[in-house]
Scaffold this active site. Structure first.
Site, PDB file in Angstrom:
ATOM      1  N   ASP A  29       0.531   5.427   0.539  1.00  0.00           N
ATOM      2  CA  ASP A  29      -0.047   6.421   1.033  1.00  0.00           C
ATOM      3  C   ASP A  29      -0.355   7.601   0.052  1.00  0.00           C
ATOM      4  O   ASP A  29      -0.095   7.782  -1.275  1.00  0.00           O
ATOM      5  CB  ASP A  29       0.367   6.878   2.326  1.00  0.00           C
ATOM      6  CG  ASP A  29       0.883   6.361   3.504  1.00  0.00           C
ATOM      7  OD1 ASP A  29       0.195   5.356   3.723  1.00  0.00           O
ATOM      8  OD2 ASP A  29       2.017   6.545   3.993  1.00  0.00           O
ATOM      9  N   TYR A  39      12.099   1.584  -2.262  1.00  0.00           N
ATOM     10  CA  TYR A  39      11.507   2.967  -2.331  1.00  0.00           C
ATOM     11  C   TYR A  39      12.672   3.789  -2.584  1.00  0.00           C
ATOM     12  O   TYR A  39      13.881   3.781  -2.146  1.00  0.00           O
ATOM     13  CB  TYR A  39      11.092   3.327  -1.188  1.00  0.00           C
ATOM     14  CG  TYR A  39       9.424   2.880  -0.955  1.00  0.00           C
ATOM     15  CD1 TYR A  39       8.341   3.547  -1.459  1.00  0.00           C
ATOM     16  CD2 TYR A  39       9.280   1.550  -0.480  1.00  0.00           C
ATOM     17  CE1 TYR A  39       7.050   2.986  -1.172  1.00  0.00           C
ATOM     18  CE2 TYR A  39       8.104   1.071  -0.210  1.00  0.00           C
ATOM     19  CZ  TYR A  39       6.803   1.953  -0.589  1.00  0.00           C
ATOM     20  OH  TYR A  39       5.639   1.167  -0.502  1.00  0.00           O
ATOM     21  N   ARG A  68       9.198   7.732   4.949  1.00  0.00           N
ATOM     22  CA  ARG A  68       9.256   9.066   5.214  1.00  0.00           C
ATOM     23  C   ARG A  68       9.699   9.563   6.461  1.00  0.00           C
ATOM     24  O   ARG A  68      10.252  10.822   6.518  1.00  0.00           O
ATOM     25  CB  ARG A  68       7.857   9.512   4.880  1.00  0.00           C
ATOM     26  CG  ARG A  68       7.136   9.579   3.531  1.00  0.00           C
ATOM     27  CD  ARG A  68       5.615   9.758   3.300  1.00  0.00           C
ATOM     28  NE  ARG A  68       5.121  10.917   4.111  1.00  0.00           N
ATOM     29  CZ  ARG A  68       3.992  11.258   4.246  1.00  0.00           C
ATOM     30  NH1 ARG A  68       3.056  10.151   4.152  1.00  0.00           N
ATOM     31  NH2 ARG A  68       3.579  12.427   4.919  1.00  0.00           N
ATOM     32  N   ARG A 126       0.876  -1.267  -0.060  1.00  0.00           N
ATOM     33  CA  ARG A 126       0.115   0.070   0.007  1.00  0.00           C
ATOM     34  C   ARG A 126       0.886   1.288  -0.041  1.00  0.00           C
ATOM     35  O   ARG A 126       1.766   1.304   0.860  1.00  0.00           O
ATOM     36  CB  ARG A 126      -0.771  -0.101   1.263  1.00  0.00           C
ATOM     37  CG  ARG A 126      -2.007  -1.211   1.272  1.00  0.00           C
ATOM     38  CD  ARG A 126      -2.577  -0.998   2.741  1.00  0.00           C
ATOM     39  NE  ARG A 126      -3.253  -2.327   2.847  1.00  0.00           N
ATOM     40  CZ  ARG A 126      -3.884  -2.613   3.976  1.00  0.00           C
ATOM     41  NH1 ARG A 126      -3.895  -1.901   5.080  1.00  0.00           N
ATOM     42  NH2 ARG A 126      -4.708  -3.736   4.075  1.00  0.00           N
TER      43      ARG A 126
END
Length: 252
Positions: free
Chosen positions: A52, A111, A198, A50
């Protein structure tokens, strides 16, 4: 019936994340709408993970069961792209074994977070990077990033709302490198906690700016205290870059 694996890119700016939700625009929701038009029936699309609200993807992977036996996997690329909005593109498709899962067969996810260091960022760069308008010390950042290796309790950098049973994740690699106006933070792990990348990005940059070193970062990581983490970087600089199905699948 066939099991199809898609590779999907999307601009997450105007989406409320990947996961389907009622009365909100999501990537999973749009893909399932397109599949329903092709299949003439509801079709569940399972993503590798998932993302965000506001987070982008270059290589999100998705599996779904096709009821159309005579449709080649690669034909889903033009068929779906003709039905999907412009901020979602199918870039690859192939048939996989029926028991294959985009999520549960994945061995790692990578990522990349794009940090714009220019004093005057270009307008087109703003939706896809975090403009900090300074040049951080990459050596300091990478000394801290090297702490992120192996099986680690990542509680410090998880959202307080993360519902994962275990906060341990196996981090294969974490590194900062320059790319023109950008500083890129790349991290690969078996999986990630909610807002973990993040939180790590913002914390590392904040600690570097304040003059902290890798020993301080290690203490914060080992504290398992969310309050010691730094700023959480905004979503627009983050991209799900790739998903691997090679090698060992470690527990979540």
């Amino acid at each position: 019936m066939k099991n199809i694996l898609l590779t999907v890119s999307y601009d997450g700016t105007n989406f409320c994340g990947w996961q389907r939700q009622e009365n909100t625009r999501t990537v999973q929701g749009e893909i399932e709408i397109a599949l329903e038009k092709i299949h003439k029936q509801q079709t569940n699309a399972q993503g590798s993970g998932r993302t965000d609200s506001g987070v982008h993807a270059i290589g999100q992977t998705v599996t779904f069961i096709s009821p159309i036996d005579n449709m080649k996997a690669e034909n889903y690329i033009p068929a779906m792209n003709s039905l999907l909005p412009q901020d979602i593109r199918i870039i690859a498709a192939k048939e996989v074994p029926m028991d294959f899962s985009a999520r549960f067969n994945a061995t790692s996810r990578t990522y990349r977070y794009f940090i714009n260091c220019s004093e005057t960022p270009m307008a087109h760069q703003m939706p896809f990077s975090w403009a900090i308008r300074r040049r951080p010390n990459i050596e300091t950042l990478n000394k801290m990033a090297r702490v992120l290796h192996g099986e680690i309790d990542c509680t410090t950098f998880a959202s307080s709302l993360d519902k994962s049973v275990s906060k341990f994740r196996y981090i294969e690699n974490a590194v900062f490198y320059p790319d023109g106006d950008y500083l890129v933070f790349e991290i690969t792990a078996n999986a990630f906690l909610w807002k973990m990348v993040r939180s790590l990005t913002g914390s590392l940059l904040e600690f570097e700016k304040k003059g902290y070193d890798e020993n301080y970062f290690r203490q914060v990581l080992e504290s398992k205290n969310r309050k010691l983490a730094g700023f959480t970087a905004p979503p627009q600089g983050l991209f799900l870059w790739s998903v691997s199905y090679e090698g060992i699948r470690r527990h979540k």
